[in-house]
Design a protein around this motif. Structure first.
Motif, PDB file in Angstrom:
ATOM      1  N   LYS A  64      -7.049  -1.196   0.293  1.00  0.00           N
ATOM      2  CA  LYS A  64      -6.400  -2.188   1.165  1.00  0.00           C
ATOM      3  C   LYS A  64      -5.804  -3.297   0.300  1.00  0.00           C
ATOM      4  O   LYS A  64      -6.426  -4.319   0.058  1.00  0.00           O
ATOM      5  CB  LYS A  64      -7.395  -2.755   2.176  1.00  0.00           C
ATOM      6  CG  LYS A  64      -6.741  -3.543   3.301  1.00  0.00           C
ATOM      7  CD  LYS A  64      -7.751  -3.983   4.336  1.00  0.00           C
ATOM      8  CE  LYS A  64      -7.061  -4.649   5.535  1.00  0.00           C
ATOM      9  NZ  LYS A  64      -6.248  -5.803   5.159  1.00  0.00           N
ATOM     10  N   GLN A 108      -6.319  -6.387  -4.158  1.00  0.00           N
ATOM     11  CA  GLN A 108      -7.095  -5.614  -3.196  1.00  0.00           C
ATOM     12  C   GLN A 108      -7.958  -6.562  -2.374  1.00  0.00           C
ATOM     13  O   GLN A 108      -8.649  -7.429  -2.909  1.00  0.00           O
ATOM     14  CB  GLN A 108      -7.967  -4.571  -3.890  1.00  0.00           C
ATOM     15  CG  GLN A 108      -8.620  -3.598  -2.908  1.00  0.00           C
ATOM     16  CD  GLN A 108      -9.202  -2.376  -3.589  1.00  0.00           C
ATOM     17  OE1 GLN A 108      -8.987  -2.159  -4.775  1.00  0.00           O
ATOM     18  NE2 GLN A 108      -9.936  -1.554  -2.848  1.00  0.00           N
ATOM     19  N   ILE A 137       0.854  -1.186   0.000  1.00  0.00           N
ATOM     20  CA  ILE A 137       0.000   0.000   0.000  1.00  0.00           C
ATOM     21  C   ILE A 137       0.894   1.242   0.000  1.00  0.00           C
ATOM     22  O   ILE A 137       1.549   1.543   1.001  1.00  0.00           O
ATOM     23  CB  ILE A 137      -0.928   0.020   1.228  1.00  0.00           C
ATOM     24  CG1 ILE A 137      -1.731  -1.278   1.319  1.00  0.00           C
ATOM     25  CG2 ILE A 137      -1.858   1.229   1.178  1.00  0.00           C
ATOM     26  CD1 ILE A 137      -2.570  -1.406   2.576  1.00  0.00           C
ATOM     27  N   TYR A 178     -11.507  -0.753   1.504  1.00  0.00           N
ATOM     28  CA  TYR A 178     -10.735   0.486   1.602  1.00  0.00           C
ATOM     29  C   TYR A 178     -10.615   0.858   3.074  1.00  0.00           C
ATOM     30  O   TYR A 178     -11.529   0.622   3.863  1.00  0.00           O
ATOM     31  CB  TYR A 178     -11.426   1.634   0.860  1.00  0.00           C
ATOM     32  CG  TYR A 178     -11.517   1.445  -0.638  1.00  0.00           C
ATOM     33  CD1 TYR A 178     -10.558   2.001  -1.482  1.00  0.00           C
ATOM     34  CD2 TYR A 178     -12.562   0.715  -1.202  1.00  0.00           C
ATOM     35  CE1 TYR A 178     -10.643   1.830  -2.854  1.00  0.00           C
ATOM     36  CE2 TYR A 178     -12.649   0.532  -2.569  1.00  0.00           C
ATOM     37  CZ  TYR A 178     -11.685   1.096  -3.400  1.00  0.00           C
ATOM     38  OH  TYR A 178     -11.767   0.920  -4.750  1.00  0.00           O
TER      39      TYR A 178
END
Length: 295
Positions: free
Chosen positions: A113, A127, A106, A136
């Motif tokens: 995420k 993700q 990240i 997220y």
């Protein structure tokens, strides 16, 4: 699996070389391993880092498949030949002189995420999802966030130093505090500075605080006290960010062990060594892997 003995001469520093004897299992070949003895019976009295079956001086590229912010999006690491390699298993952990590889998942100032898919072949970065929807963070993370390759937090080990919490079944996380924003899949050379013992719903989820060697202030920080001196408030900000990020979703705050304080560099190195040993047992299948991908 049959054992193989390979003698290779590899670089030990910028000015010296050393011969390393590898006696670990070669389940697949990616050039010479940087490995020490992967058999626990052959360990020297002093604990040493395992780096079996890693790429030596890896030259890899980042390859994206699918579109960002979709369920199909994956970020792979590939050799120049086009062969996919695992950022978790195939990138060496230890570079010598207290320097380690870190894989960025990240980039700082983003909220998607992203994480290594530990249950997929070649463990690409994707993700994270929950109930089929992309996840997220409720706000941007303010540091580069990634993993230490060839480490594993063993869920069968209850750590007596941290309230008996067991590992979260993932590689060890790194919070890189340098000023440059990384890229997903980027390999950073970092030095650890401190460790935070986050406890997430009863699971131990170490956060190793580190800095990229390329950062202009890297030479100024070598331990936990230096971070407070040259990056004032950063350790508190990291702890509070990870303590509170689940609260907007209606979940309780995360907890921290070790007296709620960041531990020293030496303690961080101890965590890295222990989780590297756990990873070595995992890839040797001394510990059941469950749904984890070992390739």
């Amino acid at each position: 699996m049959a054992a193989a003995k390979v003698m290779a001469t590899v670089a030990a520093s910028n000015t010296a070389t050393a011969a390393l004897l590898f006696r670990g299992p070669l389940r697949r070949s990616h050039g010479f391993s940087l490995g020490l003895n992967c058999n626990s019976n052959g360990l020297a009295p002093k604990r040493r880092l395992f780096t079996c079956r890693a790429l030596y001086k890896p030259e890899v590229q980042i390859k994206e498949e699918g579109q960002p912010e979709t369920l199909d999006y994956r970020v792979f690491l590939v050799e120049n030949s086009g062969k996919k390699v695992s950022p978790w298993h195939d990138i060496p952990l230890h570079l010598g002189d207290g320097v380690f590889n870190c894989i960025v998942e990240i980039p700082k100032e983003t909220s998607a995420k992203m994480e290594v898919a530990t249950d997929e072949a070649h463990t690409p970065i994707k993700q994270d999802t929950k109930k089929g929807k992309l996840r997220y963070y409720p706000y941007n993370i303010n540091w580069n966030y990634g993993l230490l390759p060839q480490t594993w937090e063993d869920p069968s080990f209850a750590n007596p130093e941290v309230e008996g919490a067991s590992g979260d079944n993932d590689p060890v996380d790194v919070v890189e505090i340098g000023e440059t924003r990384g890229k997903i899949g980027q390999i950073m050379k970092v030095k650890p500075l401190a460790a935070l013992a986050m406890i997430d719903e009863g699971e131990l989820d170490w956060k190793i605080v580190a800095i990229s060697l390329d950062d202009p202030r890297a030479s100024l920080v070598n331990d936990v006290d230096d971070v407070e001196k040259h990056f004032p408030g950063t350790l508190t900000a990291i702890r509070e960010w990870f303590r509170n990020y689940k609260i907007p979703d209606g979940k309780p705050a995360n907890k921290f062990g070790l007296g709620n304080k960041p531990a020293s560099k030496d303690f961080a190195l101890k965590v890295i060594t222990e989780t590297n040993e756990s990873w070595a047992k995992l890839v040797k299948r001394s510990i059941p892997s469950g749904e984890l991908s070992l390739c």
